[in-house]
Scaffold this motif. Structure first.
Motif, PDB file in Angstrom:
ATOM      1  N   ASP A   1      23.786 -37.860 -58.489  1.00  0.00           N
ATOM      2  CA  ASP A   1      24.909 -37.107 -57.944  1.00  0.00           C
ATOM      3  C   ASP A   1      24.384 -35.978 -57.052  1.00  0.00           C
ATOM      4  O   ASP A   1      24.167 -34.866 -57.513  1.00  0.00           O
ATOM      5  CB  ASP A   1      25.748 -36.547 -59.101  1.00  0.00           C
ATOM      6  N   PRO A   2      24.169 -36.249 -55.753  1.00  0.00           N
ATOM      7  CA  PRO A   2      23.578 -35.243 -54.867  1.00  0.00           C
ATOM      8  C   PRO A   2      24.562 -34.154 -54.457  1.00  0.00           C
ATOM      9  O   PRO A   2      25.777 -34.311 -54.582  1.00  0.00           O
ATOM     10  CB  PRO A   2      23.166 -36.063 -53.640  1.00  0.00           C
ATOM     11  N   ASP A   3      24.005 -33.074 -53.964  1.00  0.00           N
ATOM     12  CA  ASP A   3      24.795 -32.003 -53.359  1.00  0.00           C
ATOM     13  C   ASP A   3      24.678 -32.173 -51.852  1.00  0.00           C
ATOM     14  O   ASP A   3      23.612 -32.493 -51.341  1.00  0.00           O
ATOM     15  CB  ASP A   3      24.259 -30.641 -53.796  1.00  0.00           C
ATOM     16  N   LEU A   4      25.765 -31.979 -51.148  1.00  0.00           N
ATOM     17  CA  LEU A   4      25.802 -32.201 -49.713  1.00  0.00           C
ATOM     18  C   LEU A   4      25.736 -30.876 -48.966  1.00  0.00           C
ATOM     19  O   LEU A   4      26.526 -29.969 -49.225  1.00  0.00           O
ATOM     20  CB  LEU A   4      27.088 -32.946 -49.340  1.00  0.00           C
TER      21      LEU A   4
ATOM     22  N   LEU B   1      25.271 -33.478 -40.850  1.00  0.00           N
ATOM     23  CA  LEU B   1      25.428 -32.680 -39.644  1.00  0.00           C
ATOM     24  C   LEU B   1      26.873 -32.729 -39.151  1.00  0.00           C
ATOM     25  O   LEU B   1      27.157 -33.072 -38.014  1.00  0.00           O
ATOM     26  CB  LEU B   1      24.454 -33.146 -38.556  1.00  0.00           C
ATOM     27  N   GLY B   2      27.761 -32.395 -40.053  1.00  0.00           N
ATOM     28  CA  GLY B   2      29.183 -32.336 -39.748  1.00  0.00           C
ATOM     29  C   GLY B   2      29.813 -31.198 -40.528  1.00  0.00           C
ATOM     30  O   GLY B   2      29.150 -30.524 -41.315  1.00  0.00           O
ATOM     31  N   PRO B   3      31.116 -30.975 -40.325  1.00  0.00           N
ATOM     32  CA  PRO B   3      31.793 -29.844 -40.979  1.00  0.00           C
ATOM     33  C   PRO B   3      32.012 -30.074 -42.471  1.00  0.00           C
ATOM     34  O   PRO B   3      32.100 -31.205 -42.936  1.00  0.00           O
ATOM     35  CB  PRO B   3      33.124 -29.746 -40.234  1.00  0.00           C
ATOM     36  N   SER B   4      32.121 -28.975 -43.204  1.00  0.00           N
ATOM     37  CA  SER B   4      32.310 -29.055 -44.653  1.00  0.00           C
ATOM     38  C   SER B   4      33.668 -29.648 -45.027  1.00  0.00           C
ATOM     39  O   SER B   4      33.851 -30.073 -46.160  1.00  0.00           O
ATOM     40  CB  SER B   4      32.124 -27.682 -45.293  1.00  0.00           C
ATOM     41  N   ASP B   5      34.616 -29.706 -44.095  1.00  0.00           N
ATOM     42  CA  ASP B   5      35.901 -30.353 -44.370  1.00  0.00           C
ATOM     43  C   ASP B   5      35.715 -31.824 -44.737  1.00  0.00           C
ATOM     44  O   ASP B   5      36.522 -32.399 -45.460  1.00  0.00           O
ATOM     45  CB  ASP B   5      36.833 -30.273 -43.149  1.00  0.00           C
ATOM     46  N   ASP B   6      34.647 -32.438 -44.227  1.00  0.00           N
ATOM     47  CA  ASP B   6      34.362 -33.851 -44.487  1.00  0.00           C
ATOM     48  C   ASP B   6      33.577 -34.071 -45.781  1.00  0.00           C
ATOM     49  O   ASP B   6      33.300 -35.201 -46.152  1.00  0.00           O
ATOM     50  CB  ASP B   6      33.549 -34.450 -43.333  1.00  0.00           C
ATOM     51  N   LYS B   7      33.206 -33.000 -46.464  1.00  0.00           N
ATOM     52  CA  LYS B   7      32.310 -33.078 -47.622  1.00  0.00           C
ATOM     53  C   LYS B   7      32.801 -34.036 -48.714  1.00  0.00           C
ATOM     54  O   LYS B   7      32.029 -34.892 -49.154  1.00  0.00           O
ATOM     55  CB  LYS B   7      32.086 -31.677 -48.194  1.00  0.00           C
ATOM     56  N   PRO B   8      34.045 -33.952 -49.181  1.00  0.00           N
ATOM     57  CA  PRO B   8      34.465 -34.870 -50.262  1.00  0.00           C
ATOM     58  C   PRO B   8      34.332 -36.342 -49.871  1.00  0.00           C
ATOM     59  O   PRO B   8      33.838 -37.153 -50.647  1.00  0.00           O
ATOM     60  CB  PRO B   8      35.919 -34.485 -50.507  1.00  0.00           C
TER      61      PRO B   8
END
Length: 151
Positions: free
Chosen positions: A18-21, A110-117
């Protein structure tokens, strides 16, 4: 005559599935980039991803002073790139921390945190399709490429 205190460590590198992004617009990512902008930090980080070591062992292996190693270990630990995995003792009885990577691997996006989930879910599906052994191998290859690209 043997010693009562352990002079070597049996620490091993363990990685979670379970990685952290890390996202490009995250403050933690900026700290990671800043820390890894140093070639010495990269060398220490790479060495510790291969084998857990105490500061003196790192200094000996990389031909650095103990002060240099301690400075970079502090920076790497402060950003969460390494952690203390174990403790052992020198032949003189001094306590020594043994460092290595944290159990939770970090993925750089290399993208915004909005895409994290969505990105984390996609990675989990990808990792499950490849099997548990593929995750540490893929992460190790990414770190190896980053290190070789910076040279």
């Amino acid at each position: 005559m043997g010693t009562l205190l352990p002079t070597s460590s049996d620490a091993s590198i363990k990685r979670s599935d379970d990685p952290d992004l890390l996202c490009i617009d995250d403050e933690h990512t900026a700290d990671v980039f800043k820390t890894l902008s140093s070639e010495t930090s990269q060398e220490i980080f790479t060495a510790l991803n291969e084998e857990p070591m105490a500061a003196q062992d790192i200094a000996d292996e990389l031909d650095l002073s103990l002060q240099q190693v301690s400075y970079h270990l502090d920076n790497l630990q402060e950003t969460g790139l390494i952690t203390v995995l174990d403790t052992c003792y020198s032949e003189k009885g001094m306590e020594m921390d043994v460092y290595g990577p944290p159990e939770t691997p970090l993925l750089l996006y290399l993208g915004p945190s909005d895409d994290k989930p969505g990105m984390l879910e996609s990675f989990k599906q990808f990792a499950h399709a490849l099997g548990p052994i593929a995750v540490p191998v893929a992460i190790g290859q990414v770190f190896a490429r980053l290190t070789s690209d910076s040279e």
